[in-house]
Design an enzyme around this catalytic site. Structure first.
Site, PDB file in Angstrom:
ATOM      1  N   SER A 183      38.118  40.241  44.144  1.00 51.60           N
ATOM      2  CA  SER A 183      38.872  41.253  44.683  1.00 51.60           C
ATOM      3  C   SER A 183      39.069  41.212  46.282  1.00 51.60           C
ATOM      4  O   SER A 183      39.149  42.474  46.935  1.00 51.60           O
ATOM      5  CB  SER A 183      38.484  42.479  44.126  1.00 51.60           C
ATOM      6  OG  SER A 183      38.655  42.772  42.678  1.00 51.60           O
ATOM      7  N   ASP A 192      42.216  46.555  31.628  1.00 56.76           N
ATOM      8  CA  ASP A 192      42.798  47.653  32.506  1.00 56.76           C
ATOM      9  C   ASP A 192      44.446  47.847  32.230  1.00 56.76           C
ATOM     10  O   ASP A 192      45.076  48.836  32.010  1.00 56.76           O
ATOM     11  CB  ASP A 192      42.440  47.728  34.098  1.00 56.76           C
ATOM     12  CG  ASP A 192      42.798  46.261  34.724  1.00 56.76           C
ATOM     13  OD1 ASP A 192      43.359  45.297  33.890  1.00 56.76           O
ATOM     14  OD2 ASP A 192      42.834  46.268  35.919  1.00 56.76           O
ATOM     15  N   ALA A 207      37.805  34.141  44.163  1.00 59.48           N
ATOM     16  CA  ALA A 207      36.622  34.072  43.596  1.00 59.48           C
ATOM     17  C   ALA A 207      36.178  34.884  42.289  1.00 59.48           C
ATOM     18  O   ALA A 207      35.484  35.114  41.687  1.00 59.48           O
ATOM     19  CB  ALA A 207      35.305  34.028  44.486  1.00 59.48           C
ATOM     20  N   TYR A 252      47.288  34.712  33.804  1.00 61.20           N
ATOM     21  CA  TYR A 252      47.234  36.226  33.852  1.00 61.20           C
ATOM     22  C   TYR A 252      48.644  36.834  33.174  1.00 61.20           C
ATOM     23  O   TYR A 252      48.252  37.729  32.395  1.00 61.20           O
ATOM     24  CB  TYR A 252      46.853  36.710  35.336  1.00 61.20           C
ATOM     25  CG  TYR A 252      46.524  37.917  35.266  1.00 61.20           C
ATOM     26  CD1 TYR A 252      45.218  38.530  35.339  1.00 61.20           C
ATOM     27  CD2 TYR A 252      47.429  38.988  35.469  1.00 61.20           C
ATOM     28  CE1 TYR A 252      44.684  39.634  35.403  1.00 61.20           C
ATOM     29  CE2 TYR A 252      46.869  40.482  35.527  1.00 61.20           C
ATOM     30  CZ  TYR A 252      45.697  40.861  35.439  1.00 61.20           C
ATOM     31  OH  TYR A 252      45.423  42.010  35.605  1.00 61.20           O
ATOM     32  N   HIS A 264      40.122  42.440  31.492  1.00 59.83           N
ATOM     33  CA  HIS A 264      41.499  42.242  30.765  1.00 59.83           C
ATOM     34  C   HIS A 264      41.849  43.404  29.965  1.00 59.83           C
ATOM     35  O   HIS A 264      42.520  43.439  29.032  1.00 59.83           O
ATOM     36  CB  HIS A 264      41.949  40.883  29.889  1.00 59.83           C
ATOM     37  CG  HIS A 264      42.057  39.902  31.162  1.00 59.83           C
ATOM     38  ND1 HIS A 264      42.959  39.415  31.653  1.00 59.83           N
ATOM     39  CD2 HIS A 264      40.773  38.893  31.344  1.00 59.83           C
ATOM     40  CE1 HIS A 264      42.824  38.396  32.361  1.00 59.83           C
ATOM     41  NE2 HIS A 264      41.500  38.218  32.379  1.00 59.83           N
ATOM     42  N   ASP A 289      40.855  46.898  40.380  1.00 62.11           N
ATOM     43  CA  ASP A 289      40.195  46.486  41.480  1.00 62.11           C
ATOM     44  C   ASP A 289      40.306  47.309  42.895  1.00 62.11           C
ATOM     45  O   ASP A 289      39.467  47.787  43.291  1.00 62.11           O
ATOM     46  CB  ASP A 289      40.840  45.301  42.080  1.00 62.11           C
ATOM     47  CG  ASP A 289      40.800  44.064  40.784  1.00 62.11           C
ATOM     48  OD1 ASP A 289      39.906  44.430  39.771  1.00 62.11           O
ATOM     49  OD2 ASP A 289      41.433  43.083  40.905  1.00 62.11           O
TER      50      ASP A 289
HETATM   51  C1  GLA Z   1      42.201  40.798  37.996  1.00 59.13           C
HETATM   52  C2  GLA Z   1      42.933  42.048  38.014  1.00 59.13           C
HETATM   53  C3  GLA Z   1      42.439  43.097  37.659  1.00 59.13           C
HETATM   54  C4  GLA Z   1      42.155  43.067  36.189  1.00 59.13           C
HETATM   55  C5  GLA Z   1      40.935  41.785  35.954  1.00 59.13           C
HETATM   56  C6  GLA Z   1      40.670  41.341  34.607  1.00 59.13           C
HETATM   57  O1  GLA Z   1      40.836  40.900  38.842  1.00 59.13           O
HETATM   58  O2  GLA Z   1      43.255  42.301  39.448  1.00 59.13           O
HETATM   59  O3  GLA Z   1      43.399  44.306  37.449  1.00 59.13           O
HETATM   60  O4  GLA Z   1      42.968  42.954  35.122  1.00 59.13           O
HETATM   61  O5  GLA Z   1      41.512  40.398  36.666  1.00 59.13           O
HETATM   62  O6  GLA Z   1      39.686  42.448  34.150  1.00 59.13           O
END
Ligand code: GLA
Length: 385
Positions: free
Chosen positions: A132, A42, A129, A227, A40, A178
């Site tokens: 990504s 990025d 999960a 989110y 959290h 990701d």
């Molecule tokens: C998900 C989002 C990423 C990032 C993470 C948390 O994977 O796709 O961009 O924000 O959550 O770090």
């Protein structure tokens, strides 16, 4: 998660011949990822430290002379989506096809002259999960078209296109981590990515440490809405400080405004600012092979995500606790990804892998009445590297 990447490669070629009565011209692959630390951060222009993993999405493809894209998704109930590049519309039924459509819509902005393609897709990243699966799908699609039509597309631009697909087409306000690691990961390495200017540095994962991932198998609920809410909360605090993003706010500044900020906003920002420091410190620790420091940083990261950012679940907390008990300062463990269910990641020295594995098998199911899935991963190469 049963097939290896090379088995997937063979599978999509066979399926392609069955679907299209000819051989595929190319096969492309893009990996999923695990984030070692920096969650959290990025979308706050901060630092992340992910690695691409040996699970991903594989696509067999050939060009078409018209503008039609026909996709056979082996793992999504063998569904087929067919659409024209001239008319890309959101699909309420086949949600998976929106990752293809969103990525191509973004690609068309830079390369309006591409034609369509026949595609067969199969992946082995567990869906939902936190590893990504969707970013690996987007990057695999972009790599496939890049190769089919010999486009001059670099990995960072491809990552930005994948992110646009999520933000503008699918409707998740995710950051860039990701897609960027799926495109630009380096074998055997994690990557410290500065999400402010997208510069990155590869950091070797010490040979003796295994990437040990456990899926809590908790179905992730409310992920997108929670989110997006976290993101808004972070933006509010940045705005309070007149900063573009929380990256530009220091812990001292935040502390001095504690009384003026809503307690929940204060906690969210404290997580982000401290997590940035931990990600940078972990890069240094990896380079110096300082496992004890990695251990401290990963533990603090989990606690911060649990108490300040409130994105863990009791099952994830339980897994972290039981693994941490075995590892002590000889390895590190924390939740990974967006949270609200999904996986925990551990860096485990080879001589403790069996012990950690046994503890998880023995304790997780009896404590939480859920079976864990364990993936022993290696850090692999990104699709555009
Ligand atoms: C998900 C989002 C990423 C990032 C993470 C948390 O994977 O796709 O961009 O924000 O959550 O770090």
């Amino acid at each position: 998660m049963t097939q290896s990447v090379s088995q997937q490669h063979d599978l999509v070629q066979i399926l392609f011949e069955q679907q299209f009565q000819r051989s595929a011209e190319i096969v492309c692959h893009a990996p999923g990822r695990v984030n070692l630390i920096g969650d959290h951060t990025d979308y706050n222009d901060g630092f992340v430290l992910p690695a691409a993993i040996n699970y991903g999405t594989t696509i067999a493809a050939s060009k078409r002379k018209d503008n039609i894209v026909k996709v056979y998704a082996h793992d999504c109930e063998k569904q087929i989506s067919e659409f024209s590049l001239n008319e890309i519309e959101f699909d309420e039924q086949m949600m998976w096809s929106n990752y293809v459509k969103g990525s191509l819509q973004a690609l068309l902005k830079n390369f309006p002259d591409i034609n369509g393609a026949n595609l067969v897709v199969s992946g082995n990243v567990p869906q939902g999960a936190g590893l990504s699966s969707s970013a690996s799908f987007e990057i695999a699609i972009l790599k496939t078209f890049t190769q089919l039509y010999q486009l001059d597309l670099d990995g960072v631009t491809a990552a930005l296109m994948g992110q646009q697909a999520e933000n503008n087409f699918v409707g998740c306000n995710c950051g860039i981590m990701d897609q960027l690691i799926s495109a630009m990961g380096q074998q055997g390495h994690a990557m410290l990515l500065d999400c402010k200017d997208l510069s990155f540095e590869d950091a070797p994962i010490p040979d003796d440490l295994s990437l040990f991932i456990v899926n809590s198998n908790v179905k992730r609920g409310l992920v997108d809405s929670e989110y997006n809410l976290r993101r808004e909360q972070c933006e509010k605090v940045a705005k309070y400080f007149d900063a573009t993003a929380l990256r530009d706010v220091t812990l001292a500044q935040l502390n001095s405004a504690k009384e003026q900020l809503e307690p929940v906003l204060f906690k969210r920002a404290r997580h982000v600012i401290s997590e940035n420091e931990r990600a940078v410190a972990t890069l240094k620790a990896l380079k110096a092979n300082d496992i004890a420091l990695i251990s401290v940083a990963m533990r603090a990261s989990h606690i911060s995500l649990r108490d300040d950012f409130e994105v863990t679940t009791k099952e994830m907390d339980g897994l972290v606790e039981m693994i941490d008990e075995v590892l002590g300062d000889k390895g590190g463990v924390r939740m990974t990804g967006g949270g609200f269910g999904g996986c925990v990641v551990a860096l485990v020295p080879s001589n403790l892998v069996t012990q950690v594995n046994d503890v998880v098998i023995k304790q997780y199911e009896s404590q939480f009445d859920l079976k864990p899935s364990i993936y022993l991963c290696t850090a692999t190469q990104g699709a555009f590297r």
